[in-house]
Design a protein around this motif. Structure first.
Motif, PDB file in Angstrom:
ATOM      1  N   ARG A 111      47.388  47.159  39.069  1.00 20.40           N
ATOM      2  CA  ARG A 111      48.559  46.546  37.515  1.00 20.40           C
ATOM      3  C   ARG A 111      49.328  45.467  37.977  1.00 20.40           C
ATOM      4  N   ARG A 112      49.655  45.016  39.472  1.00 23.80           N
ATOM      5  CA  ARG A 112      50.151  43.899  39.393  1.00 23.80           C
ATOM      6  C   ARG A 112      49.428  42.421  39.289  1.00 23.80           C
ATOM      7  N   VAL A 113      48.067  43.263  40.145  1.00 23.17           N
ATOM      8  CA  VAL A 113      47.579  41.879  39.656  1.00 23.17           C
ATOM      9  C   VAL A 113      46.685  41.707  38.577  1.00 23.17           C
ATOM     10  N   GLY A 114      46.859  42.571  37.896  1.00 22.51           N
ATOM     11  CA  GLY A 114      46.374  42.105  36.227  1.00 22.51           C
ATOM     12  C   GLY A 114      47.782  40.993  35.838  1.00 22.51           C
ATOM     13  N   ALA A 115      48.859  41.352  36.170  1.00 20.55           N
ATOM     14  CA  ALA A 115      49.441  40.948  34.813  1.00 20.55           C
ATOM     15  C   ALA A 115      50.204  39.151  35.972  1.00 20.55           C
ATOM     16  N   THR A 116      49.312  39.060  37.027  1.00 20.11           N
ATOM     17  CA  THR A 116      49.360  37.774  37.770  1.00 20.11           C
ATOM     18  C   THR A 116      48.652  37.230  37.154  1.00 20.11           C
ATOM     19  N   LEU A 117      47.177  37.671  36.867  1.00 17.03           N
ATOM     20  CA  LEU A 117      46.290  36.793  36.839  1.00 17.03           C
ATOM     21  C   LEU A 117      46.198  36.044  35.491  1.00 17.03           C
ATOM     22  N   ALA A 118      45.797  34.705  35.189  1.00 18.24           N
ATOM     23  CA  ALA A 118      45.893  33.581  34.173  1.00 18.24           C
ATOM     24  C   ALA A 118      44.509  33.934  33.589  1.00 18.24           C
ATOM     25  N   PRO A 119      44.382  34.441  32.421  1.00 17.78           N
ATOM     26  CA  PRO A 119      43.222  34.573  31.239  1.00 17.78           C
ATOM     27  C   PRO A 119      41.711  34.100  32.090  1.00 17.78           C
ATOM     28  N   GLY A 120      40.932  34.436  32.767  1.00 19.57           N
ATOM     29  CA  GLY A 120      39.640  34.496  32.944  1.00 19.57           C
ATOM     30  C   GLY A 120      40.005  34.496  34.758  1.00 19.57           C
TER      31      GLY A 120
END
Length: 195
Positions: A71-80
Motif C-alpha cells: 500500500r505504501r509503495v503504491g502511494a509513493t510511486l508516480a504514474p507509470g
C-alpha cells in the motif's frame, strides 16, 4: 543508479548502515539522499519512478506487513512507476535443512565485536514455504536473540499476493542473470506496478 544520473533516496532504519552508505557515496563522489527511517512507519518521498527493495527484505515480513508495504509503495510511486524487489524461491528453501550450529565468535564475528558465543537453530515448514533461523548471541555484558523468518515464493504465489494488494507482476526474472526466471536455487526478481 546515481552513477547513471538518477536522483536516489536511500532508506534504512539502521544508522550504521546509513553511515556506511553515506561514506561509500561520498568516496565515489555521488550525491545521494540517505535517510534513517522505517519504510513501514515513516514518511516516504512521493513521486518515485522506481522503488527498489533488496536482499529478500520482502520475504522477512509478516503477511500484514507485506500488505502494508505494498500500500505504501503504491502511494509513493508516480504514474507509470515500478516496484522492483527480490523474493526467495522454493529452490533456495530446498537447499536448507533443519539443524543446530554453535560456536565462539559464530559466523566469523558477524554478531558483535569482541568475544561472544553464538547459537543457530534452523526450522522448516515446507508446506507453507516458511523457514526460521533462530539466533542466540551471548556476550559478556548482554545477550541478543534474532528470529529470521523467511517466506519462499513461486512466480504464481508472488503474483497472487501482489494482485491481492492491487499490483501486477510485469516480469519475474532470474535475480543473478536478469533472464526469465527458471526453476532453481536462485532468488526471483520481480518488476511490479500498481493496477
Amino acid at each position: 543508479l546515481a552513477q547513471r544520473g538518477a536522483r536516489v533516496t536511500g532508506i534504512d532504519f539502521s544508522a550504521s548502515s546509513i553511515a556506511y552508505a553515506r561514506d561509500a557515496a561520498a568516496a565515489a563522489g555521488l550525491a545521494i539522499d540517505y535517510r534513517i527511517a522505517n519504510y513501514l512507519e515513516d514518511e516516504l518521498p512521493g513521486g518515485q519512478d522506481l522503488v527498489i527493495m533488496i536482499y529478500g527484505d520482502y520475504c522477512a515480513m509478516a503477511p500484514e506487513q507485506r500488505a502494508r508495504l505494498l500500500r505504501r509503495v503504491g502511494a509513493t510511486l508516480a504514474p507509470g512507476g515500478r516496484f522492483v524487489f527480490d523474493v526467495f524461491s522454493p529452490g533456495q528453501m530446498a537447499d536448507l535443512s533443519e539443524g543446530f550450529e554453535a560456536g565462539r565468535r559464530f559466523m566469523q564475528g558477524f554478531w558483535a565485536e569482541g568475544d561472544y558465543f553464538g547459537f543457530k537453530r534452523t526450522l522448516l515448514w515446507p508446506d507453507e514455504r516458511v523457514s526460521l533461523e533462530r539466533y542466540l548471541v551471548l556476550m559478556p555484558d548482554r545477550q541478543l536473540e534474532v528470529l529470521n523468518w523467511m517466506q519462499y515464493y513461486t512466480p504464481d504465489s508472488i503474483a497472487a499476493e501482489l494482485a491481492a494488494s492491487g499490483f501486477v507482476a510485469d516480469a519475474t526474472l532470474d535475480f543473478v542473470t536478469g533472464a526469465p526466471w527458471q526453476e532453481g536455487a536462485v532468488p526471483i526478481a520481480i518488476v511490479a506496478r500498481p493496477q
